[in-house]
Design an enzyme around this catalytic site. Structure first.
Site, PDB file in Angstrom:
ATOM      1  N   LEU A  88       0.395  -1.724  -0.215  1.00  0.00           N
ATOM      2  CA  LEU A  88      -0.192   0.064  -0.556  1.00  0.00           C
ATOM      3  C   LEU A  88       0.797   1.347   0.263  1.00  0.00           C
ATOM      4  O   LEU A  88       0.511   2.475   0.510  1.00  0.00           O
ATOM      5  CB  LEU A  88      -0.891  -0.188   1.365  1.00  0.00           C
ATOM      6  CG  LEU A  88      -2.204  -1.439   0.799  1.00  0.00           C
ATOM      7  CD1 LEU A  88      -3.063  -1.178   2.515  1.00  0.00           C
ATOM      8  CD2 LEU A  88      -2.526  -1.042   0.244  1.00  0.00           C
TER       9      LEU A  88
ATOM     10  N   ASP B  43       4.575   5.359  -6.910  1.00  0.00           N
ATOM     11  CA  ASP B  43       4.171   5.603  -5.813  1.00  0.00           C
ATOM     12  C   ASP B  43       4.344   6.577  -4.947  1.00  0.00           C
ATOM     13  O   ASP B  43       3.121   6.953  -4.743  1.00  0.00           O
ATOM     14  CB  ASP B  43       4.669   4.165  -4.921  1.00  0.00           C
ATOM     15  CG  ASP B  43       4.361   2.874  -5.044  1.00  0.00           C
ATOM     16  OD1 ASP B  43       4.065   2.773  -5.945  1.00  0.00           O
ATOM     17  OD2 ASP B  43       4.872   1.846  -4.223  1.00  0.00           O
TER      18      ASP B  43
HETATM   19  N1  LIG Z   1       6.875   4.073   8.531  1.00  0.00           N
HETATM   20  C1  LIG Z   1       7.865   3.914   8.748  1.00  0.00           C
HETATM   21  N2  LIG Z   1       8.529   4.065   9.011  1.00  0.00           N
HETATM   22  C2  LIG Z   1      10.005   3.519   9.303  1.00  0.00           C
HETATM   23  N3  LIG Z   1      10.507   2.107   7.896  1.00  0.00           N
HETATM   24  C3  LIG Z   1       9.653   2.913   6.724  1.00  0.00           C
HETATM   25  C4  LIG Z   1       7.909   3.734   7.551  1.00  0.00           C
HETATM   26  N4  LIG Z   1       7.067   2.802   6.582  1.00  0.00           N
HETATM   27  C5  LIG Z   1       7.370   2.404   5.590  1.00  0.00           C
HETATM   28  N5  LIG Z   1       9.416   2.103   5.639  1.00  0.00           N
HETATM   29  C6  LIG Z   1      10.671   1.300   4.698  1.00  0.00           C
HETATM   30  O1  LIG Z   1       9.900   1.232   3.837  1.00  0.00           O
HETATM   31  C7  LIG Z   1       9.979  -0.409   3.670  1.00  0.00           C
HETATM   32  C8  LIG Z   1       8.897  -1.343   3.330  1.00  0.00           C
HETATM   33  O2  LIG Z   1       8.808  -0.762   1.435  1.00  0.00           O
HETATM   34  P1  LIG Z   1       8.561  -1.988   0.782  1.00  0.00           P
HETATM   35  O3  LIG Z   1       8.362  -0.944  -0.722  1.00  0.00           O
HETATM   36  O4  LIG Z   1       8.603  -2.612   0.582  1.00  0.00           O
HETATM   37  O5  LIG Z   1       6.990  -2.030   0.675  1.00  0.00           O
HETATM   38  P2  LIG Z   1       5.792  -1.142   0.647  1.00  0.00           P
HETATM   39  O6  LIG Z   1       6.267   0.657   0.331  1.00  0.00           O
HETATM   40  O7  LIG Z   1       4.313  -0.819   2.072  1.00  0.00           O
HETATM   41  O8  LIG Z   1       4.687  -1.448  -0.247  1.00  0.00           O
HETATM   42  P3  LIG Z   1       4.821  -1.213  -2.019  1.00  0.00           P
HETATM   43  O9  LIG Z   1       6.120  -0.769  -2.366  1.00  0.00           O
HETATM   44  O10 LIG Z   1       4.615  -2.545  -2.803  1.00  0.00           O
HETATM   45  O11 LIG Z   1       3.192  -0.098  -2.674  1.00  0.00           O
HETATM   46  C9  LIG Z   1      10.141  -0.593   5.228  1.00  0.00           C
HETATM   47  O12 LIG Z   1      10.688  -2.450   5.251  1.00  0.00           O
HETATM   48  C10 LIG Z   1      10.785   0.373   6.349  1.00  0.00           C
HETATM   49  O13 LIG Z   1      12.013   0.267   6.152  1.00  0.00           O
HETATM   50  C1  LIG Z   2       6.130  -2.743  -7.831  1.00  0.00           C
HETATM   51  C2  LIG Z   2       6.146  -1.444  -7.968  1.00  0.00           C
HETATM   52  O1  LIG Z   2       5.534  -1.461 -10.074  1.00  0.00           O
HETATM   53  C3  LIG Z   2       4.774  -0.686  -7.083  1.00  0.00           C
HETATM   54  C4  LIG Z   2       5.002  -0.650  -6.060  1.00  0.00           C
HETATM   55  O2  LIG Z   2       4.011  -0.369  -5.164  1.00  0.00           O
HETATM   56  C5  LIG Z   2       7.187  -0.739  -8.290  1.00  0.00           C
HETATM   57  C6  LIG Z   2       7.015   0.538  -8.644  1.00  0.00           C
HETATM   58  O3  LIG Z   2       6.776   1.069 -10.139  1.00  0.00           O
HETATM   59  O4  LIG Z   2       8.458   1.212  -8.329  1.00  0.00           O
HETATM   60 MG   LIG Z   3       7.512   0.624  -1.570  1.00  0.00          MG
END
Ligand SMILES: Nc1ncnc2c1ncn2[C@@H]1O[C@H](COP(=O)(O)OP(=O)(O)OP(=O)(O)O)[C@@H](O)[C@H]1O
Ligand SMILES: C[C@@](O)(CCO)CC(=O)[O-]
Ligand SMILES: [Mg+2]
Length: 399
Positions: free
Chosen positions: A163, A225
């Site tokens: 998300l 994102d």
């Molecule tokens: N509130 C926060 N505090 C500290 N670090 C954070 C926080 N939110 C995200 N992160 C960092 O971002 C990482 C998660 O990012 P990741 O891109 O893997 O998942 P996402 O952004 O939730 O999902 P997606 O990129 O698929 O949308 C965590 O492991 C952490 O290092």
């Molecule tokens: C998997 C991805 O396409 C979306 C992650 O939310 C990575 C990106 O576009 O940076």
């Molecule tokens: Mg992410």
């Protein structure tokens, strides 16, 4: 993103708060990294960053050599602290504050940041926070320099669940840091709940810095994102270009969190490796996803005026989501937990797809407007009725 502004010319403490939303991707994740179009929408779940700057004036107890940079991660229950003298020793040569000129983190800077993280006790079970901490230190030092301050972060978003938690973290932090540095100011527009909204040029700057932070966390982000978190609403994104989409009819999505943790950087790298092993096949997959995102974005913008038109629009959206999910399976980013959600919702003739990087994380289910629910206790739909269904704002645990 909705920051509350402060002034950079301060003698006493200055507090700035900013918040930025998470997102869902309706079509095009992963393929967007390889140049295809994708469609994303901001959701009503936020990451909040507040920043307290200590006085820096002479005789105010906060001289250039004293104090610390502190980070309090409320949701993880962890706090971190770096004496400014240590930061200056490690980064002073590498990073100088230049808030108006976003630049990528170089390998030498990243190595210096890694040494600063070694000073901290990060529990093994939360080692994935290192990426977020690195992004924080880079943004802080690049925007404010090595001056004392305390940042507190809290979030409605599950971390690492698709998300956009990493983007919301980078956007809200960049917004707070840039406002504190006096590099951006709020516009005339008032946002929800009394928040003030940054003007367009300021948002562009926040977005560019957040992108540099995302690069540290994602490795090779497309920028979708951080862009949707910064500018909000629904967007089509292709090769760095953003188009705003106007949705005339509500699109209702159930968001199911599989609670299976995963890491976007590793999943993005995995897709690139598959693309280098099978360049022609994967180019065709990315091309097909591009067509899906283009078609989905034009359907979203259609104004359907009666029930028949709405149903026809939703049927097309569902079919495109189903096709996109099949192609995400081809990319190798689905997961057994995601497949379980797909099978469960399909029993009720509802279509689902993963959202974000996949490999676990969250799944979207399109909820047709005209659907009649049969509510049976213990089934997934009982949750939908318990929580008010709203336009792309619903969060529900998978049962
Ligand atoms: N509130 C926060 N505090 C500290 N670090 C954070 C926080 N939110 C995200 N992160 C960092 O971002 C990482 C998660 O990012 P990741 O891109 O893997 O998942 P996402 O952004 O939730 O999902 P997606 O990129 O698929 O949308 C965590 O492991 C952490 O290092
Ligand atoms: C998997 C991805 O396409 C979306 C992650 O939310 C990575 C990106 O576009 O940076
Ligand atoms: Mg992410």
């Amino acid at each position: 993103m909705d920051p509350v502004a402060g002034t950079a010319e301060h003698r006493g403490p200055l507090e700035v708060r900013a918040r930025a939303p998470g997102k869902i991707i309706l079509a095009g994740e992963h393929a967007v990294v390889h140049g295809s179009a994708a469609v994303a929408a901001a959701i009503d779940l936020y990451t909040n960053s507040s920043l307290l700057l200590r006085p820096t004036g002479p005789g105010e107890g906060g001289g250039a050599g004293s104090g610390a940079v502190e980070l309090d991660l409320r949701d993880s229950g962890l706090t971190f602290s770096w004496p400014c003298s240590r930061l200056r020793g490690a980064l002073g040569e590498e990073i100088s504050a230049n808030p108006g000129a976003p630049a990528p983190c170089s390998p030498d800077q990243l190595a210096a940041i890694a040494r600063l993280l070694q000073d901290q006790e990060i529990p093994e079970a939360k080692i994935w926070l290192s990426a977020g901490l690195s992004a924080f230190l880079f943004l802080y030092a690049s925007i404010l320099g090595c001056r004392p301050g305390k940042a507190v972060v809290s979030s409605d978003l599950p971390m690492g669940a698709g998300l956009g938690s990493s983007a919301a973290f980078c956007v809200s932090m960049s917004g707070a840091l840039l406002t504190a540095a006096g590099a951006v100011s709020v516009g005339a527009r008032r946002g929800a709940e009394g928040w003030e909204v940054l003007e367009k040029g300021a948002l562009e700057l926040v977005n560019q810095w957040a992108f540099q932070g995302e690069k540290i966390i994602h490795g090779k982000p497309s920028g979708i994102d951080n862009s949707v978190s910064t500018f909000g609403k629904m967007i089509k994104f292709k090769k760095g270009e953003l188009t705003n989409l106007e949705s005339w009819n509500p699109v209702k999505m159930l968001i199911t969190d599989t609670r299976v943790g995963r890491n976007t950087k590793a999943l993005v790298a995995g897709v690139s490796e598959r693309a280098s092993r099978h360049p022609d096949a994967m180019a065709s997959v990315f091309h097909a996803v591009n067509s899906i995102s283009e078609e989905l974005s034009s359907i979203v913008e259609l104004a359907a005026e009666d029930e028949i038109a709405i149903t026809s629009k939703e049927d097309k959206l569902a079919e495109l989501m189903e096709m996109n999910q099949g192609l995400l399976q081809c990319m190798g980013v689905s997961h057994s937990s995601i497949e379980t959600v797909l099978r469960t919702t399909l029993k009720y003739s509802l279509v689902s797809k993963l959202t974000g990087a996949g490999g676990g994380g969250c799944v979207l289910t399109l909820i047709p407007t005209c659907i009649l629910f049969y509510i049976s206790p213990g089934c997934i739909f009982s949750f939908m009725v318990l929580y008010k269904i709203n336009t792309i704002q619903l969060m529900c645990d998978f049962c």
